[in-house]
Design a protein around this motif. Structure first.
Motif, PDB file in Angstrom:
ATOM      1  N   ASN A 100       0.809  -1.224   0.000  1.00  0.00           N
ATOM      2  CA  ASN A 100       0.000   0.000   0.000  1.00  0.00           C
ATOM      3  C   ASN A 100       0.842   1.274   0.000  1.00  0.00           C
ATOM      4  N   LYS A 121       2.529  -5.281  -2.167  1.00  0.00           N
ATOM      5  CA  LYS A 121       1.189  -5.317  -2.747  1.00  0.00           C
ATOM      6  C   LYS A 121       0.808  -3.880  -3.087  1.00  0.00           C
ATOM      7  N   CYS A 122       1.333  -3.413  -4.222  1.00  0.00           N
ATOM      8  CA  CYS A 122       1.203  -2.009  -4.610  1.00  0.00           C
ATOM      9  C   CYS A 122       0.629  -1.885  -6.018  1.00  0.00           C
ATOM     10  N   ARG A 123      -0.391  -1.089  -6.167  1.00  0.00           N
ATOM     11  CA  ARG A 123      -0.957  -0.868  -7.495  1.00  0.00           C
ATOM     12  C   ARG A 123      -0.010  -0.069  -8.376  1.00  0.00           C
ATOM     13  N   SER A 124       0.971   0.596  -7.761  1.00  0.00           N
ATOM     14  CA  SER A 124       1.935   1.377  -8.533  1.00  0.00           C
ATOM     15  C   SER A 124       3.014   0.503  -9.170  1.00  0.00           C
ATOM     16  N   LYS A 126       4.300  -2.014 -11.571  1.00  0.00           N
ATOM     17  CA  LYS A 126       3.812  -2.531 -12.850  1.00  0.00           C
ATOM     18  C   LYS A 126       4.791  -3.465 -13.550  1.00  0.00           C
ATOM     19  N   LEU A 144      -1.759  -8.500  -5.928  1.00  0.00           N
ATOM     20  CA  LEU A 144      -2.555  -7.285  -6.147  1.00  0.00           C
ATOM     21  C   LEU A 144      -1.794  -6.134  -6.809  1.00  0.00           C
ATOM     22  N   SER A 145      -0.562  -6.400  -7.275  1.00  0.00           N
ATOM     23  CA  SER A 145       0.148  -5.351  -7.998  1.00  0.00           C
ATOM     24  C   SER A 145      -0.315  -5.358  -9.455  1.00  0.00           C
ATOM     25  N   LYS A 146       0.209  -4.456 -10.244  1.00  0.00           N
ATOM     26  CA  LYS A 146      -0.178  -4.370 -11.655  1.00  0.00           C
ATOM     27  C   LYS A 146       0.881  -4.959 -12.584  1.00  0.00           C
ATOM     28  N   THR A 167      -2.602 -10.362 -10.222  1.00  0.00           N
ATOM     29  CA  THR A 167      -1.809  -9.441 -11.027  1.00  0.00           C
ATOM     30  C   THR A 167      -2.270  -9.563 -12.474  1.00  0.00           C
TER      31      THR A 167
END
Length: 242
Positions: A100, A121-124, A126, A144-146, A167
């Protein structure tokens, strides 16, 4: 006037907090790497917690256990709190959790030669190009990452856990360099063809349970019969072609 001076002083304190690093280790390489991690994740020193004097001792279900020096309670090294860095009794970084946060530059962890577990677990996040030379590393958690592509994993002789659940991975690749892998978590990814697992001779747990969307279900599985140590696997597929 007094209010203005107070505001200027507060801004000064913030600037000092950002500019001057907190010395947390005697190792200059790890100190610089920690500072770079925080900068990339856009975290101040007051936003990250440090846990020191951890002892690694024993395993549970194949995962290393740790406990604080002088305390009996043990927990899996994979169960680490968000935004926290863990040190062993020698002062080496052994676990990092940047869940986060806005962390992006995964290559920065290559400086932590005693690192055992890393969670982001970072959406940033990629992509990652290469993780290598971490001879103590046992776990990578990118749940949960991209991330859309598995980067190069090299010289990681102890890596047993790779979590890429939820992912955007669509293809299994670059796993031939980590035959030590035991837990491969790919639930909820975009993978439709299960291949490239031949080299994972020690794989015990495979999680690849796709969503209810028919466009994301597994349609082909190759050479899974070669995984003699596989004990637990669950797949959601339309048509099996092995």
């Amino acid at each position: 006037m007094n209010k203005l001076l107070i505001n200027i002083f507060l801004v000064f304190l913030m600037a000092v907090n950002i500019s001057f690093a907190k010395i947390v280790t005697d190792d200059p390489i790890e100190q610089a790497a920690i500072e770079a991690l925080l900068k990339d994740a856009k975290l101040g020193w007051n936003e990250i917690k440090l846990t020191k004097n951890l002892i690694v001792e024993g395993r549970r279900n194949g995962i290393l256990l740790v406990h604080r020096k002088g305390r009996d309670k043990r927990w899996k090294i994979t169960n680490i709190s968000d935004k926290r860095i863990y040190f062993d009794i020698k002062g080496n970084v052994i676990a990092i959790n940047l869940n986060n946060t806005k962390f992006k530059n995964l290559s920065l962890i290559n400086s932590f030669k005693s690192l055992i577990h890393f969670s982001c677990k970072c959406r940033s996040l990629k992509e990652f190009k290469k993780i290598e030379g971490l001879v103590s590393l046992e776990g990578l958690d990118f749940h949960l990452s991209k991330i859309t592509k598995i980067g190069v994993l090299k010289n990681l002789p102890k890596l047993i856990l790779l979590d890429l659940e939820r992912t955007y991975i669509s293809k299994i690749e670059n796993l031939d360099g980590i035959p030590s892998l035991k837990f491969l978590m790919l639930k909820g990814t975009d993978i439709r063809k299960l291949e490239g697992l031949d080299s994972l001779i020690n794989l015990e747990v495979l999680s690849l349970d796709a969503s209810n969307d028919s466009d994301r279900k597994i349609i082909k599985i190759e050479n899974i019969g070669n995984l003699e140590n596989l004990k637990n696997w669950k797949l959601d597929f339309i048509k099996l072609k092995s």
